[in-house]
Scaffold this motif. Structure first.
Motif, PDB file in Angstrom:
ATOM      1  N   VAL A 174     -94.950 -43.801  -7.684  1.00 23.75           N
ATOM      2  CA  VAL A 174     -94.882 -45.257  -7.831  1.00 23.75           C
ATOM      3  C   VAL A 174     -93.508 -45.675  -8.339  1.00 23.75           C
ATOM      4  O   VAL A 174     -92.920 -46.667  -7.860  1.00 23.75           O
ATOM      5  CB  VAL A 174     -95.992 -45.765  -8.784  1.00 23.75           C
ATOM      6  N   ALA A 175     -92.959 -44.936  -9.306  1.00 21.35           N
ATOM      7  CA  ALA A 175     -91.627 -45.266  -9.819  1.00 21.35           C
ATOM      8  C   ALA A 175     -90.592 -45.183  -8.710  1.00 21.35           C
ATOM      9  O   ALA A 175     -89.689 -46.034  -8.598  1.00 21.35           O
ATOM     10  CB  ALA A 175     -91.269 -44.322 -10.967  1.00 21.35           C
ATOM     11  N   ARG A 176     -90.694 -44.178  -7.878  1.00 20.14           N
ATOM     12  CA  ARG A 176     -89.757 -44.032  -6.765  1.00 20.14           C
ATOM     13  C   ARG A 176     -89.942 -45.150  -5.748  1.00 20.14           C
ATOM     14  O   ARG A 176     -88.964 -45.652  -5.178  1.00 20.14           O
ATOM     15  CB  ARG A 176     -89.961 -42.666  -6.108  1.00 20.14           C
ATOM     16  N   ARG A 177     -91.175 -45.537  -5.538  1.00 18.64           N
ATOM     17  CA  ARG A 177     -91.482 -46.556  -4.529  1.00 18.64           C
ATOM     18  C   ARG A 177     -91.076 -47.960  -4.974  1.00 18.64           C
ATOM     19  O   ARG A 177     -90.481 -48.725  -4.209  1.00 18.64           O
ATOM     20  CB  ARG A 177     -92.992 -46.532  -4.245  1.00 18.64           C
ATOM     21  N   LEU A 178     -91.408 -48.302  -6.225  1.00 20.00           N
ATOM     22  CA  LEU A 178     -91.229 -49.678  -6.699  1.00 20.00           C
ATOM     23  C   LEU A 178     -90.008 -49.861  -7.587  1.00 20.00           C
ATOM     24  O   LEU A 178     -89.617 -50.988  -7.881  1.00 20.00           O
ATOM     25  CB  LEU A 178     -92.473 -50.124  -7.467  1.00 20.00           C
ATOM     26  N   GLY A 179     -89.424 -48.757  -8.043  1.00 17.70           N
ATOM     27  CA  GLY A 179     -88.362 -48.851  -9.021  1.00 17.70           C
ATOM     28  C   GLY A 179     -88.966 -48.971 -10.412  1.00 17.70           C
ATOM     29  O   GLY A 179     -90.180 -49.075 -10.578  1.00 17.70           O
ATOM     30  N   GLY A 180     -88.154 -48.958 -11.422  1.00 18.74           N
ATOM     31  CA  GLY A 180     -88.670 -49.021 -12.779  1.00 18.74           C
ATOM     32  C   GLY A 180     -88.888 -47.638 -13.344  1.00 18.74           C
ATOM     33  O   GLY A 180     -88.642 -46.611 -12.704  1.00 18.74           O
ATOM     34  N   SER A 181     -89.396 -47.609 -14.575  1.00 16.86           N
ATOM     35  CA  SER A 181     -89.561 -46.341 -15.276  1.00 16.86           C
ATOM     36  C   SER A 181     -90.847 -45.640 -14.878  1.00 16.86           C
ATOM     37  O   SER A 181     -91.795 -46.267 -14.410  1.00 16.86           O
ATOM     38  CB  SER A 181     -89.558 -46.584 -16.787  1.00 16.86           C
ATOM     39  N   VAL A 182     -90.874 -44.331 -15.107  1.00 22.23           N
ATOM     40  CA  VAL A 182     -92.082 -43.557 -14.854  1.00 22.23           C
ATOM     41  C   VAL A 182     -93.193 -43.997 -15.789  1.00 22.23           C
ATOM     42  O   VAL A 182     -94.368 -44.049 -15.408  1.00 22.23           O
ATOM     43  CB  VAL A 182     -91.794 -42.047 -15.005  1.00 22.23           C
ATOM     44  N   ALA A 183     -92.843 -44.334 -17.027  1.00 23.64           N
ATOM     45  CA  ALA A 183     -93.847 -44.779 -18.001  1.00 23.64           C
ATOM     46  C   ALA A 183     -94.529 -46.062 -17.527  1.00 23.64           C
ATOM     47  O   ALA A 183     -95.752 -46.204 -17.614  1.00 23.64           O
ATOM     48  CB  ALA A 183     -93.201 -44.982 -19.372  1.00 23.64           C
ATOM     49  N   ASP A 184     -93.752 -47.002 -17.029  1.00 21.40           N
ATOM     50  CA  ASP A 184     -94.345 -48.248 -16.528  1.00 21.40           C
ATOM     51  C   ASP A 184     -95.198 -47.991 -15.286  1.00 21.40           C
ATOM     52  O   ASP A 184     -96.260 -48.596 -15.106  1.00 21.40           O
ATOM     53  CB  ASP A 184     -93.245 -49.255 -16.180  1.00 21.40           C
ATOM     54  N   ALA A 185     -94.740 -47.093 -14.434  1.00 24.70           N
ATOM     55  CA  ALA A 185     -95.499 -46.761 -13.226  1.00 24.70           C
ATOM     56  C   ALA A 185     -96.825 -46.104 -13.594  1.00 24.70           C
ATOM     57  O   ALA A 185     -97.862 -46.388 -12.993  1.00 24.70           O
ATOM     58  CB  ALA A 185     -94.675 -45.837 -12.335  1.00 24.70           C
ATOM     59  N   ARG A 186     -96.791 -45.219 -14.589  1.00 18.61           N
ATOM     60  CA  ARG A 186     -98.021 -44.572 -15.036  1.00 18.61           C
ATOM     61  C   ARG A 186     -99.012 -45.606 -15.563  1.00 18.61           C
ATOM     62  O   ARG A 186    -100.216 -45.527 -15.269  1.00 18.61           O
ATOM     63  CB  ARG A 186     -97.703 -43.543 -16.128  1.00 18.61           C
ATOM     64  N   ALA A 187     -98.510 -46.592 -16.299  1.00 24.23           N
ATOM     65  CA  ALA A 187     -99.382 -47.646 -16.819  1.00 24.23           C
ATOM     66  C   ALA A 187    -100.027 -48.435 -15.684  1.00 24.23           C
ATOM     67  O   ALA A 187    -101.210 -48.796 -15.755  1.00 24.23           O
ATOM     68  CB  ALA A 187     -98.583 -48.570 -17.733  1.00 24.23           C
ATOM     69  N   LEU A 188     -99.266 -48.686 -14.619  1.00 24.38           N
ATOM     70  CA  LEU A 188     -99.818 -49.404 -13.468  1.00 24.38           C
ATOM     71  C   LEU A 188    -100.943 -48.595 -12.816  1.00 24.38           C
ATOM     72  O   LEU A 188    -101.985 -49.150 -12.434  1.00 24.38           O
ATOM     73  CB  LEU A 188     -98.721 -49.688 -12.453  1.00 24.38           C
ATOM     74  N   CYS A 189    -100.737 -47.296 -12.671  1.00 24.83           N
ATOM     75  CA  CYS A 189    -101.758 -46.449 -12.039  1.00 24.83           C
ATOM     76  C   CYS A 189    -103.031 -46.394 -12.878  1.00 24.83           C
ATOM     77  O   CYS A 189    -104.147 -46.510 -12.349  1.00 24.83           O
ATOM     78  CB  CYS A 189    -101.216 -45.044 -11.826  1.00 24.83           C
ATOM     79  N   LEU A 190    -102.879 -46.246 -14.185  1.00 21.28           N
ATOM     80  CA  LEU A 190    -104.051 -46.184 -15.060  1.00 21.28           C
ATOM     81  C   LEU A 190    -104.776 -47.518 -15.094  1.00 21.28           C
ATOM     82  O   LEU A 190    -106.006 -47.573 -15.182  1.00 21.28           O
ATOM     83  CB  LEU A 190    -103.622 -45.760 -16.465  1.00 21.28           C
ATOM     84  N   GLU A 191    -104.023 -48.601 -15.008  1.00 22.67           N
ATOM     85  CA  GLU A 191    -104.644 -49.928 -14.954  1.00 22.67           C
ATOM     86  C   GLU A 191    -105.447 -50.091 -13.676  1.00 22.67           C
ATOM     87  O   GLU A 191    -106.558 -50.650 -13.681  1.00 22.67           O
ATOM     88  CB  GLU A 191    -103.553 -50.992 -15.038  1.00 22.67           C
ATOM     89  N   ALA A 192    -104.918 -49.587 -12.562  1.00 23.41           N
ATOM     90  CA  ALA A 192    -105.649 -49.666 -11.295  1.00 23.41           C
ATOM     91  C   ALA A 192    -106.946 -48.875 -11.375  1.00 23.41           C
ATOM     92  O   ALA A 192    -107.994 -49.320 -10.885  1.00 23.41           O
ATOM     93  CB  ALA A 192    -104.777 -49.145 -10.157  1.00 23.41           C
ATOM     94  N   VAL A 193    -106.893 -47.694 -11.982  1.00 14.76           N
ATOM     95  CA  VAL A 193    -108.094 -46.874 -12.136  1.00 14.76           C
ATOM     96  C   VAL A 193    -109.144 -47.607 -12.953  1.00 14.76           C
ATOM     97  O   VAL A 193    -110.335 -47.625 -12.622  1.00 14.76           O
ATOM     98  CB  VAL A 193    -107.733 -45.520 -12.790  1.00 14.76           C
ATOM     99  N   THR A 194    -108.723 -48.240 -14.036  1.00 15.13           N
ATOM    100  CA  THR A 194    -109.659 -48.910 -14.944  1.00 15.13           C
ATOM    101  C   THR A 194    -110.232 -50.181 -14.342  1.00 15.13           C
ATOM    102  O   THR A 194    -111.451 -50.414 -14.391  1.00 15.13           O
ATOM    103  CB  THR A 194    -108.949 -49.252 -16.269  1.00 15.13           C
TER     104      THR A 194
END
Length: 349
Positions: A308-328
């Protein structure tokens, strides 16, 4: 005995019960007994409970018991057979012939032999490559027989779709193995067995149960046909992720969505996440859709975050938060390697 004759609502009860019997997936009723003409119906009535339904040939002798009894005419054993509750009826056909049939009413498609099984695998592979589904399986009038056994073949369960034959043999589903006799019915009903016993000899059951990749892929395909029916789509009306289309094709996917996970689709209205279990649909922004696509095709949060970080730009930490939010929030999961595509021929014989 309850409703042992055709009264108001009996035909509808019979149709609903027969649907559960054909698919092998209980819903409204605990068990459904299809009693053939000449079978000992009183033995069935003695073993059935208040939450069960007995489908009994019209004109049979009355049988006393707590289960609801619905009379039917016809039969549902050989190719071309038809069974009726009043004017409501269903026809039994072989899956392999489905492409050549013109459906005029409710139809059950059964895997009568290994040729039918291979046809199902080939149709699934074609759908994964092209996004085109066989017209029969996306026709709302068509049911795939013994669906529960195909999606959960190794799961242990007591019989819920029971056939009692005229010779006294008791089996499960449309083509299932004999499990005993009507004289042993209470004992037969009490023993949990793999759901695959409903498949008879049409499917190489041991190999199918053991092959998790094939099981997950087959179930995902069948859930996709449910999705097409749910949304009343025709081939080409939408693009379904994993079936001829991927929103994110970065070459880094190491998993596929779990079989029953919601589907990411692209329609004329935009990106939609659709869940065939809850019937829930939700519009997604393009960014959210990409996060979902990556999450469902990544085995871990770490893999998904990097992608996600590679795809959208931004930090890996922010991308991880987006993925976990999608799961929840969206009730999706990180993917499974077991669902990855396999060779077109499935199980090698």
């Amino acid at each position: 005995m309850r409703d042992a004759h055709r009264g108001p609502g009996a035909d509808l009860v019979g149709a609903r019960a027969l649907r559960e019997w054909i698919t092998g997936v209980p819903d409204r009723y605990a068990r459904v007994f299809l009693v053939e003409s000449g079978a000992l119906a009183d033995r069935v009535a003695g073993a059935a409970g208040r939450d069960d339904v007995i489908l009994l040939p019209e004109g049979s002798r009355p049988c006393a018991g707590p289960a609801r009894v619905v009379p039917y005419t016809g039969a549902l054993q050989d190719i071309g057979d038809e069974l009726f509750f009043g004017e409501r009826g269903v026809e039994l056909q072989d899956y392999v012939a489905a492409a050549f049939l013109q459906f005029t009413g409710p139809t059950a498609l059964s895997l009568f032999d290994a040729v039918s099984w291979q046809a199902l695998l080939d149709d699934a592979e074609l759908a994964r490559r092209t996004g085109v589904f066989p017209s029969a399986l996306i026709d709302p009038r068509v049911l795939l027989a013994d669906r529960g056994a195909l999606t959960e073949p190794g799961e242990l369960a007591t019989p819920s779709a029971i056939r009692v034959r005229a010779d006294g043999a008791v089996s499960v589903g449309v083509q299932g193995d004999p499990l005993g006799t009507v004289d042993e019915l209470p004992a037969v009903l009490a023993v949990p067995r793999p759901r695959a016993v409903a498949l008879g000899g049409s499917v190489p059951r041991e190999a199918f149960v053991a092959d998790r990749t094939l099981r997950e892929g087959t179930t995902r395909y069948l859930c996709a046909t449910d999705l097409v029916k749910m949304l009343r789509l025709a081939n080409g009306d939408a693009r379904i992720s994993g079936f001829g289309w991927a929103l994110v094709d970065d070459g880094l996917a190491d998993a596929a969505p779990w079989a029953a996970d919601p589907f990411l689709i692209e329609t004329a209205d935009g990106f939609v996440l659709a869940d065939t279990r809850t019937l829930r649909r939700q519009l997604l922004s393009p960014v959210a859709a990409q996060v979902v696509a990556v999450t469902q095709t990544s085995t871990t949060p770490e893999v998904a975050a990097e992608r996600v970080a590679r795809r959208l730009g931004g930090s890996v930490a922010d991308a991880r938060a987006l993925c976990l939010e999608a799961v929840t929030i969206l009730n999706i999961r990180f993917g499974t390697r077991a669902g990855l595509a396999r060779p077109a021929n499935g199980i090698r014989r």
